[in-house]
Design a protein around this motif. Structure first.
Motif, mmCIF file in Angstrom:
data_model
loop_
_atom_site.group_PDB
_atom_site.id
_atom_site.type_symbol
_atom_site.label_atom_id
_atom_site.label_comp_id
_atom_site.label_asym_id
_atom_site.label_seq_id
_atom_site.Cartn_x
_atom_site.Cartn_y
_atom_site.Cartn_z
ATOM 1 N N MET A 60 0.848 -1.188 0.000
ATOM 2 C CA MET A 60 0.000 0.000 0.000
ATOM 3 C C MET A 60 0.885 1.240 0.000
ATOM 4 O O MET A 60 1.956 1.258 0.616
ATOM 5 N N ILE A 61 0.420 2.276 -0.685
ATOM 6 C CA ILE A 61 1.062 3.589 -0.641
ATOM 7 C C ILE A 61 0.078 4.587 -0.041
ATOM 8 O O ILE A 61 -1.045 4.744 -0.530
ATOM 9 N N SER A 62 0.494 5.239 1.025
ATOM 10 C CA SER A 62 -0.268 6.332 1.626
ATOM 11 C C SER A 62 0.509 7.610 1.363
ATOM 12 O O SER A 62 1.634 7.773 1.846
ATOM 13 N N PHE A 63 -0.094 8.520 0.606
ATOM 14 C CA PHE A 63 0.606 9.708 0.106
ATOM 15 C C PHE A 63 -0.139 10.967 0.516
ATOM 16 O O PHE A 63 -1.365 11.027 0.453
ATOM 17 N N THR A 64 0.609 11.997 0.885
ATOM 18 C CA THR A 64 0.052 13.337 1.071
ATOM 19 C C THR A 64 0.909 14.315 0.287
ATOM 20 O O THR A 64 2.140 14.298 0.378
ATOM 21 N N GLY A 65 0.247 15.169 -0.500
ATOM 22 C CA GLY A 65 0.962 16.154 -1.299
ATOM 23 C C GLY A 65 0.013 16.815 -2.283
ATOM 24 O O GLY A 65 -1.210 16.803 -2.102
ATOM 25 N N SER A 66 0.569 17.390 -3.319
ATOM 26 C CA SER A 66 -0.249 18.071 -4.313
ATOM 27 C C SER A 66 -1.040 17.059 -5.128
ATOM 28 O O SER A 66 -0.655 15.884 -5.246
ATOM 29 N N THR A 67 -2.138 17.527 -5.718
ATOM 30 C CA THR A 67 -2.954 16.642 -6.548
ATOM 31 C C THR A 67 -2.161 16.136 -7.750
ATOM 32 O O THR A 67 -2.228 14.951 -8.105
ATOM 33 N N GLU A 68 -1.395 17.010 -8.371
ATOM 34 C CA GLU A 68 -0.597 16.609 -9.539
ATOM 35 C C GLU A 68 0.374 15.488 -9.176
ATOM 36 O O GLU A 68 0.476 14.480 -9.880
ATOM 37 N N ALA A 69 1.080 15.667 -8.059
ATOM 38 C CA ALA A 69 2.026 14.633 -7.640
ATOM 39 C C ALA A 69 1.302 13.362 -7.237
ATOM 40 O O ALA A 69 1.758 12.249 -7.527
ATOM 41 N N GLY A 70 0.165 13.515 -6.578
ATOM 42 C CA GLY A 70 -0.599 12.354 -6.141
ATOM 43 C C GLY A 70 -1.091 11.500 -7.294
ATOM 44 O O GLY A 70 -1.078 10.265 -7.216
ATOM 45 N N VAL A 71 -1.521 12.149 -8.376
ATOM 46 C CA VAL A 71 -1.959 11.399 -9.545
ATOM 47 C C VAL A 71 -0.809 10.570 -10.099
ATOM 48 O O VAL A 71 -0.971 9.393 -10.455
ATOM 49 N N GLY A 72 0.383 11.166 -10.154
ATOM 50 C CA GLY A 72 1.548 10.435 -10.644
ATOM 51 C C GLY A 72 1.898 9.248 -9.758
ATOM 52 O O GLY A 72 2.193 8.150 -10.259
ATOM 53 N N VAL A 73 1.856 9.456 -8.443
ATOM 54 C CA VAL A 73 2.143 8.363 -7.503
ATOM 55 C C VAL A 73 1.102 7.262 -7.633
ATOM 56 O O VAL A 73 1.433 6.066 -7.658
ATOM 57 N N ALA A 74 -0.170 7.659 -7.726
ATOM 58 C CA ALA A 74 -1.241 6.663 -7.811
ATOM 59 C C ALA A 74 -1.107 5.802 -9.064
ATOM 60 O O ALA A 74 -1.251 4.577 -9.015
ATOM 61 N N ARG A 75 -0.829 6.449 -10.193
ATOM 62 C CA ARG A 75 -0.665 5.693 -11.432
ATOM 63 C C ARG A 75 0.455 4.676 -11.318
ATOM 64 O O ARG A 75 0.328 3.516 -11.747
ATOM 65 N N ARG A 76 1.550 5.115 -10.718
ATOM 66 C CA ARG A 76 2.698 4.218 -10.605
ATOM 67 C C ARG A 76 2.399 3.071 -9.636
ATOM 68 O O ARG A 76 2.751 1.909 -9.901
ATOM 69 N N ALA A 77 1.756 3.384 -8.529
ATOM 70 C CA ALA A 77 1.450 2.351 -7.541
ATOM 71 C C ALA A 77 0.449 1.339 -8.074
ATOM 72 O O ALA A 77 0.544 0.139 -7.791
ATOM 73 N N LEU A 78 -0.508 1.813 -8.854
ATOM 74 C CA LEU A 78 -1.530 0.916 -9.383
ATOM 75 C C LEU A 78 -0.977 -0.039 -10.441
ATOM 76 O O LEU A 78 -1.600 -1.064 -10.744
ATOM 77 N N ALA A 79 0.187 0.275 -10.985
ATOM 78 C CA ALA A 79 0.808 -0.638 -11.951
ATOM 79 C C ALA A 79 1.116 -1.983 -11.310
ATOM 80 O O ALA A 79 1.169 -3.016 -11.993
ATOM 81 N N THR A 80 1.327 -1.992 -9.983
ATOM 82 C CA THR A 80 1.541 -3.238 -9.255
ATOM 83 C C THR A 80 0.369 -3.520 -8.314
ATOM 84 O O THR A 80 0.514 -4.257 -7.337
ATOM 85 N N MET A 81 -0.783 -2.923 -8.600
ATOM 86 C CA MET A 81 -2.040 -3.143 -7.875
ATOM 87 C C MET A 81 -1.917 -2.932 -6.377
ATOM 88 O O MET A 81 -2.442 -3.684 -5.557
ATOM 89 N N LYS A 82 -1.210 -1.879 -5.997
ATOM 90 C CA LYS A 82 -1.133 -1.523 -4.590
ATOM 91 C C LYS A 82 -2.417 -0.806 -4.154
ATOM 92 O O LYS A 82 -3.061 -0.120 -4.947
#
Length: 471
Positions: free
Chosen positions: A217-239
């Protein structure tokens, strides 16, 4: 405190990179410390330690996990002077605000999680099944620079309490407070691998955490732009992902409200911490025929927000956190001027000679289609907008891609009715206080998931249903 080490598998250890990142004091531009520029090898080592520790920690009775956290809190409280000094230096937060909000309030948050833990619905009996709430696994926590301790507490404490293990990556700009918290975990005797700290650049450590197969799991706090990038990357491995992102929060003043109380709450929200708060009330929405009254009140209150050296207890507004943030905020002030908004106070600051200071700035005659009313500035910049009807006020409040926080001031029944129309995760009614046991998080582009309270603890669990005919 030796800031040149990482904390992995229960021990302070050097980074595999051998490189370091300087930490700057934004009040005087002095580089006064450095932390390791961790790399993929460090993340791999931390993830493997956390994964190895997970089975035993998840099987540890909740009551024992609570006792470990109580011990941690005892050591954590003893570090108040060092933590306060650290946050003043690395963030530029005024000392009084740093002590009260950045440090002591985190003790309250930590205690609230401990108090709530025993009542968590981790086992639920249904007519023909039993649902167990299991830990997600290894949680990668990626935290921002604006609340270098608070955002860590919101993730690490509940995740560990419900049986997960953690790899923490604090912001490279304000990483030092995390070291004191790490030492408190170490002194409390948590089993090796339950808590791990890896510092470094977000572009490297964050990516490595998103990619690592042992992080669940990834728990992220930050800007929406950065969060979208983190989410896309994390979802590549279905986190699993939890995202606490940006805001452009309205403060709506209704007719009959306590105008001074509303104005003071709004100014505290947008000017304290130099506006570097995701929940900052950055849009003040006021009755059109009372606009001049509110403007006079804002100017009357403004001198209370003394700008200066953050080590001075009388100072309320310190510098913004970095040269990059200074340039960003200045660019938005210039955009507001170019768009035709009227400057009621403040404006473009001079080039920084010693410290990144931006004086509290108030724009009036703002319309909601202006860039300064739509984008998150993350600085001490307030926009004043006007409305004719309460329906229009709610429309203005909702006319934003964000939905993290809001406030409504007015006669209680009207204020509650207006608040219920606002699409926001949190809404303050008049002078209602913050409730640490309530869920915190946003609608729309302000995030996915919740922090705080039981919701914030269950965020780090997965439900497993056993169909057992109710036996």
């Amino acid at each position: 405190m030796n800031f040149k080490m990482l904390y992995i598998d229960g021990a302070w250890t050097p980074s595999a990179s051998g490189a370091y990142i300087d930490v700057e004091n934004p009040a005087n531009q002095e580089r006064f410390a450095c932390v390791p520029a961790g790399n993929d090898a460090d993340v791999d080592k931390a993830a493997k330690a956390a994964a190895a520790a997970l089975p035993a920690w998840a099987a540890t009775p909740l009551s024992e996990r609570m006792e470990y956290m109580k011990k941690m809190l005892t050591y954590f409280k003893e570090m108040e002077p060092q933590l306060t000094d650290c946050i003043v230096k690395e963030l530029g937060a005024p000392v009084s605000f740093a002590a009260a909000s950045h440090v002591r309030y985190q003790y309250v948050r930590t205690q609230s999680y401990i108090d709530l833990a025993a009542g968590l619905p981790l086992v639920e009996t249904l007519p023909q099944s039993t649902v167990y709430r299991e830990p997600v696994g290894v949680v990668g926590c990626i935290t921002p620079w604006n609340y270098p301790l608070g955002q860590i507490i919101q993730k690490v404490v509940p995740a560990i309490l419900v049986g997960n293990t953690v790899v923490l990556k604090p912001s490279q700009h304000t990483p030092l407070a995390a070291y004191y918290l790490t030492e408190a975990f170490h002194k409390a005797g948590f089993p090796k691998g339950v808590f791990n700290l890896v510092t470094g650049r977000g572009s490297q450590i964050g990516n490595a955490m998103c990619d690592h197969p042992l992080i669940d799991m990834i728990s992220f706090t930050g800007s929406t732009e950065a969060g979208v990038g983190v989410a896309r990357r994390a979802l590549a491995t279905m986190k699993r992902i939890s995202m606490e992102l940006g805001g452009k929060s309205p403060c709506v003043i209704l007719k009959g409200a306590d105008y001074e109380g509303a104005a003071r709450m709004c100014l505290d929200s947008i000017f304290l911490n130099s506006g570097q708060t995701c929940t900052a009330l950055s849009r003040l929405v006021v009755p059109k025929d009372d606009k001049e009254t509110v403007e006079r009140l804002l100017l009357q209150l403004l001198p209370e927000y003394v700008v200066g050296d953050p080590t001075d207890p009388a100072v309320k507004v310190g510098p913004v956190a970095s040269e990059h943030q200074f340039q960003t905020v200045c660019s938005y002030i210039q955009k507001g001027i170019d768009e035709g908004a009227a400057l009621l106070a403040g404006g473009l600051p001079p080039a920084p000679e010693k410290g990144y200071y931006v004086y509290p700035t108030i724009f009036t005659d703002v319309t909601n289609d202006m860039i300064i009313a739509r984008e998150e500035i993350f600085g001490p910049v307030l926009c004043v907008l006007t409305y004719d009807t309460e329906e229009e006020a709610a429309t203005i409040a909702n006319d934003t891609p964000y939905g993290l926080n809001a406030a409504v001031w007015g006669p209680k029944e009207q204020a509650v009715a207006t608040a219920r129309r606002i699409r926001s995760g949190n809404v303050y009614i008049n002078d209602g206080p913050r409730d640490v046991t309530a869920p915190f998080g946003g609608f729309k582009h302000s995030g996915i998931g919740r922090e705080g309270g039981m919701d914030g603890m269950l965020e780090f669990t997965e439900p497993q249903a056993l169909f057992d005919c109710g036996l």
